[in-house]
Write an enzyme that holds these catalytic residues in place. Structure first.
Site, PDB file in Angstrom:
ATOM      1  CE  LYS A 150      -3.691  -2.661   2.258  1.00 18.14           C
ATOM      2  NZ  LYS A 150      -4.800  -2.717   3.077  1.00 18.14           N
TER       3      LYS A 150
ATOM      4  CG  HIS B  71      -6.971  -3.148  -2.462  1.00 19.00           C
ATOM      5  ND1 HIS B  71      -7.436  -2.252  -1.611  1.00 19.00           N
ATOM      6  CD2 HIS B  71      -6.218  -4.142  -1.985  1.00 19.00           C
ATOM      7  CE1 HIS B  71      -7.071  -2.808  -0.289  1.00 19.00           C
ATOM      8  NE2 HIS B  71      -6.350  -3.871  -0.765  1.00 19.00           N
TER       9      HIS B  71
ATOM     10  CD  GLU C  78      -6.758  -0.208   1.417  1.00 18.61           C
ATOM     11  OE1 GLU C  78      -5.654  -0.105   0.678  1.00 18.61           O
ATOM     12  OE2 GLU C  78      -6.918  -0.803   2.475  1.00 18.61           O
TER      13      GLU C  78
ATOM     14  CB  SER D 217      -7.339  -9.342   9.334  1.00 18.82           C
ATOM     15  OG  SER D 217      -7.295  -8.003   9.512  1.00 18.82           O
TER      16      SER D 217
HETATM   17  P1  13P Z   1      -4.380  -6.267   6.072  1.00 18.09           P
HETATM   18  O1  13P Z   1      -3.698  -7.635   5.514  1.00 18.09           O
HETATM   19  O2  13P Z   1      -3.340  -5.104   6.320  1.00 18.09           O
HETATM   20  O3  13P Z   1      -5.753  -6.552   6.574  1.00 18.09           O
HETATM   21  O4  13P Z   1      -4.591  -5.695   4.355  1.00 18.09           O
HETATM   22  C1  13P Z   1      -5.250  -6.741   3.400  1.00 18.09           C
HETATM   23  C2  13P Z   1      -5.232  -6.008   1.941  1.00 18.09           C
HETATM   24  O5  13P Z   1      -5.847  -5.056   1.709  1.00 18.09           O
HETATM   25  C3  13P Z   1      -4.311  -6.609   0.912  1.00 18.09           C
HETATM   26  O6  13P Z   1      -4.647  -5.997  -0.297  1.00 18.09           O
END
Ligand code: 13P
Length: 248
Positions: free
Chosen positions: A11, A92, A94, A208
């Site tokens: 990210k 994604h 996000e 997670s």
């Molecule tokens: P986390 O493993 O931090 O929950 O993030 C998952 C994710 O969005 C991977 O693209």
């Protein structure tokens, strides 16, 4: 047989100092029994490719749907290839949220990425509200139909199931819930693309994933690996997840 995959999505984290994590990862997994992918921020792709051992693939986290042009601040699929990427994450949650990307945007980005020679990791996932109103499979089915272009093969497509409410929250669906969605995605891929592509496409779980829960998740049917956020930033954590996948 599908080759399992451990993918890390850094990210908007990491500077050049983080490249030492890649070196440590390559040293710890010189001959991995699964495919390894790290998607650092775009500013680090070239340095990551130059630093990482050959058995670690490098990917981008997004690309523009157009091959080039007047799009200030955006990055094209060809630029990712030129920088050293072989994969790109698309759709994604996000990106869908922060940049208002819809399924048709993701599909067009994926077409452009495939034409540039990238493999695509296409993300699908429901919100908590959609989960609680029993709409998960409808949402996932709609995203799959809308976001994945027709040009995919079992080699150039990876699907990631990432429930939005599980990302970065420490909350994980039950193993039954994960299995239900992964089985559903497998069935939809087979129905749309036929058994060959449908059965050879990897389906990753994301949200997670930690060293403590990875082995249980990897034992679920049709889970071919993980797309990992936070726990991919430190080589020791990601390495434990890779080992759990190799042992699954
Ligand atoms: P986390 O493993 O931090 O929950 O993030 C998952 C994710 O969005 C991977 O693209």
């Amino acid at each position: 047989m599908r080759r399992k995959m451990a993918a890390g999505n850094w990210k908007m984290n990491g500077s050049t100092a983080a490249l030492s994590e890649l070196t440590a990862l390559g040293d710890a997994h010189s001959d991995p029994k699964c495919e390894l992918l790290i998607c650092p921020p775009a500013t680090l792709i070239t340095a990551a490719r130059n630093t990482a051992a050959k058995q670690i693939a490098i990917g981008g986290q997004d690309c523009h749907e157009a091959p080039s042009g007047a799009h200030t601040g955006d990055i094209s699929a060809d630029m990712l290839v030129d920088a050293g990427a072989s994969y790109v994450i698309l759709g994604h949650s996000e990106r869908r949220e922060d940049h208002n990307e819809g399924d048709s945007d993701v599909r067009q980005k994926a077409r452009t990425a495939l034409e540039a020679g990238l493999k695509v990791v296409i993300c699908l996932g429901e919100s908590l509200e959609e989960r609680e109103s029993n709409n998960t499979l409808d949402i996932i089915g709609g995203q799959l139909a809308g976001s994945i272009p027709d040009q995919v093969t079992g080699e150039n497509l990876v699907v990631a199931y990432e429930p939005i409410w599980a990302i970065g929250t420490g909350k994980v669906p039950t193993l039954d819930q994960i299995g239900e969605v992964h089985d559903f995605i497998r069935a939809r891929l087979e129905r749309r693309f036929g058994a060959g592509i449908g059965r050879s496409t990897r389906i990753l779980y994301g949200g997670s994933v930690k060293p403590t829960n990875a082995a249980d998740i990897f034992a679920v049917s049709n889970v071919d690996g993980a797309l990992v956020g936070g726990a991919s930033l430190k080589a020791a954590d990601f390495s434990a997840i890779i080992t759990a996948l190799e042992d699954a």
